[in-house]
Structure formats: C-alpha cells, structure tokens
Design an enzyme around this catalytic site. Structure first.
Site, PDB file in Angstrom:
ATOM      1  N   SER A 202       0.795  -1.226   0.000  1.00 23.48           N
ATOM      2  CA  SER A 202       0.000   0.000   0.000  1.00 23.48           C
ATOM      3  C   SER A 202       0.826   1.274   0.000  1.00 23.48           C
ATOM      4  O   SER A 202       0.337   2.328  -0.428  1.00 23.48           O
ATOM      5  CB  SER A 202      -0.928   0.012   1.222  1.00 23.48           C
ATOM      6  OG  SER A 202      -0.173  -0.128   2.411  1.00 23.48           O
TER       7      SER A 202
ATOM      8  N   GLU B  66      -5.308   8.880  12.359  1.00 25.07           N
ATOM      9  CA  GLU B  66      -3.922   8.917  12.834  1.00 25.07           C
ATOM     10  C   GLU B  66      -3.211   7.687  12.280  1.00 25.07           C
ATOM     11  O   GLU B  66      -3.277   6.605  12.844  1.00 25.07           O
ATOM     12  CB  GLU B  66      -3.857   8.933  14.361  1.00 25.07           C
ATOM     13  CG  GLU B  66      -2.444   9.154  14.885  1.00 25.07           C
ATOM     14  CD  GLU B  66      -2.395   9.332  16.400  1.00 25.07           C
ATOM     15  OE1 GLU B  66      -1.470   8.784  17.014  1.00 25.07           O
ATOM     16  OE2 GLU B  66      -3.300   9.997  16.942  1.00 25.07           O
TER      17      GLU B  66
ATOM     18  N   HIS C  39       1.041   5.082   6.206  1.00 28.30           N
ATOM     19  CA  HIS C  39       0.713   5.492   4.848  1.00 28.30           C
ATOM     20  C   HIS C  39       0.994   6.979   4.637  1.00 28.30           C
ATOM     21  O   HIS C  39       1.161   7.730   5.599  1.00 28.30           O
ATOM     22  CB  HIS C  39      -0.735   5.129   4.545  1.00 28.30           C
ATOM     23  CG  HIS C  39      -0.979   3.655   4.656  1.00 28.30           C
ATOM     24  ND1 HIS C  39      -1.573   3.084   5.766  1.00 28.30           N
ATOM     25  CD2 HIS C  39      -0.655   2.648   3.822  1.00 28.30           C
ATOM     26  CE1 HIS C  39      -1.610   1.765   5.592  1.00 28.30           C
ATOM     27  NE2 HIS C  39      -1.060   1.477   4.424  1.00 28.30           N
TER      28      HIS C  39
END
Length: 257
Positions: A42, A224, A228
């Site tokens: 990701s 939070e 990422h």
C-alpha cells in the site's frame, strides 16, 4: 509541359514518402517506450478518489518526475506481501507483460511481517528471500531490469524522540539478496529514516495521515496513520527514489524530466 508534370509528380512522391517515414518513426518511438512495473504494498499503490482522498502511494507520484519516454504501470496493491502477490497470480500478470529494457521496482516487507496471517507471512531468511530471488530471476529472463527497494519506515518515535525500527530482518535480507545477485538497491528505509528525522517528531505528521475530527470530509472521524503517505509524503519519497535511481542506474537519467 510533360517535363513539368513529371517534376511535379516526383515532388509529390518525395513529400508523401517523408510523411510516411515520419509516421512510421513516430509509431516505432511509441512502441519502444520504456515501462516501469512497480510491485509491492500500500505504500506504493495507487489510491482511489484523488480529488477527495488525501492518501497516496509513492509510485502514484513517480510520473511527476519522469519524461514522456517512460510509462509507470503500478501493480502494487494494498496489504500484499511477497507470498500473497505471487499466490494471487499478480506476479504472473506482470511477468507476462515484461519486455526487454523494462524495469521492475520491487518493494515488499510491511506485510511479510504479518506473523498471524499464513496467507501473507514469510520468514525473512527463507520464503521472503526466495520470493525476492524469484522476482529477480524471472525479470532477467525477460531481459528486463529488477530494482530492489527496502521498505519505507513507519513514523514511530519513542518518548525520547528517537525513530524506532519496525521492520526487523526484512530490509537486511533484501540488502543481502541485492548484493548476492548484483541488483540495484534503493535503500528507502535509510532515506525515509533521514526524511522523518529531518522533519522532526511533530512536523513529520504531515508526511502521513493525521487529521482531527471533522478536519476533512474524507475522514470525518479523524485519522492517525503513521504508515501510509500524504501527498507531501508520497512526493518526498518519490523524489528520494528518483534521485537515488539516477545514481545507481546510469541510463535512468534519460528517463527523468
């Protein structure tokens, strides 16, 4: 009069021939465009709804730094490890498209650590190592160029303000594989460690996804997330990667703006 007609005919043939050669050259140039295939998790992947979603993968921002001679084909997917990427036939899809001179950017590690998930977890010294070797060997079979990237760091500072490692043995194993198989290595773990430290404990939040309750519509409950990347964070990481690529791979300088 006949001479004039013959002369005019010759001129027309030359003009037509030039147009055809230009068209042919243009098509050939388009066909020889270099592709960069990116495989990973990701932190690399393209994110949906870019007009609303503040999250980006760093490979999503790569085209910003590259010229028209190259196209980025981002195959990175959220949550994937080397094991699941192979098991889901995602690597087969990339492998079947590879052409001579293409690049394969490989960054895994975040999800290979998922020790409670047998579909994703890999032992860094055995399965993870051998999956990286598979990517390298398969890529070279197609006369394409593998490039290894250690995982970007998570923003995890302790109470003393020291950035704490969260990746364990995975980056080290990747460095060893790169050395053994003579593969270009972009040490994003080290580069992003420096990035986080330079921004500092508080300001480094801007590199990630930190939003208060109702601060933005996309995260009405707040957010939070220290793993990422924000647009700023992804841009900074992409910039670091491109700068290092021009150092490690001589011909890569011809692909940047």
């Amino acid at each position: 009069m006949k001479h004039y007609k013959s002369f005019f005919l010759c001129i027309m043939l030359i003009v037509f021939s030039c147009k055809e050669n230009t068209k042919s050259s243009s098509v050939e140039k388009e066909q020889t465009k270099v592709s960069i295939y990116t495989i990973g998790d990701s932190t690399m992947a393209d994110k949906p709804n870019p007009d609303e979603n503040p999250e980006r993968g760093w490979c999503q921002l790569l085209p910003k730094f590259l010229n028209k001679n190259v196209v980025v084909k981002n195959h990175a997917v959220n949550g994937r490890s080397t094991r699941s990427f192979i098991a889901e036939k995602r690597w087969d899809s990339v492998y079947n498209q590879l052409q001579k001179g293409d690049y394969v950017f490989i960054q895994f590690g975040h999800n290979d650590q998922k020790i409670k998930d047998p579909k994703r977890y890999t032992n860094p010294h055995t399965a993870y190592r051998n999956n990286l070797i598979k990517f390298i060997k398969n890529t070279r079979e197609k006369n394409a160029i593998p490039v290894l990237f250690t995982s970007i760091v998570r923003r995890k500072f302790n109470e003393e303000g020291v950035l704490v490692d969260t990746h364990g043995a995975y980056p080290l194993e990747m460095r060893l594989v790169a050395q053994e198989y003579n593969v270009p290595l972009i040490d994003l773990q080290y580069l992003t460690e420096q990035l986080e430290e330079n921004y500092g404990v508080e300001v480094s939040k801007k590199l990630h996804l930190h939003y208060a309750l109702n601060e933005i519509a996309y995260y009405p409950k707040g957010k939070e997330d220290n793993t990422h990347l924000s647009v700023l964070g992804a841009t900074e990481v992409a910039k670091l990667a491109v700068n290092e690529l021009t150092i490690k791979i001589e011909d890569f300088k011809y692909l940047i703006k």
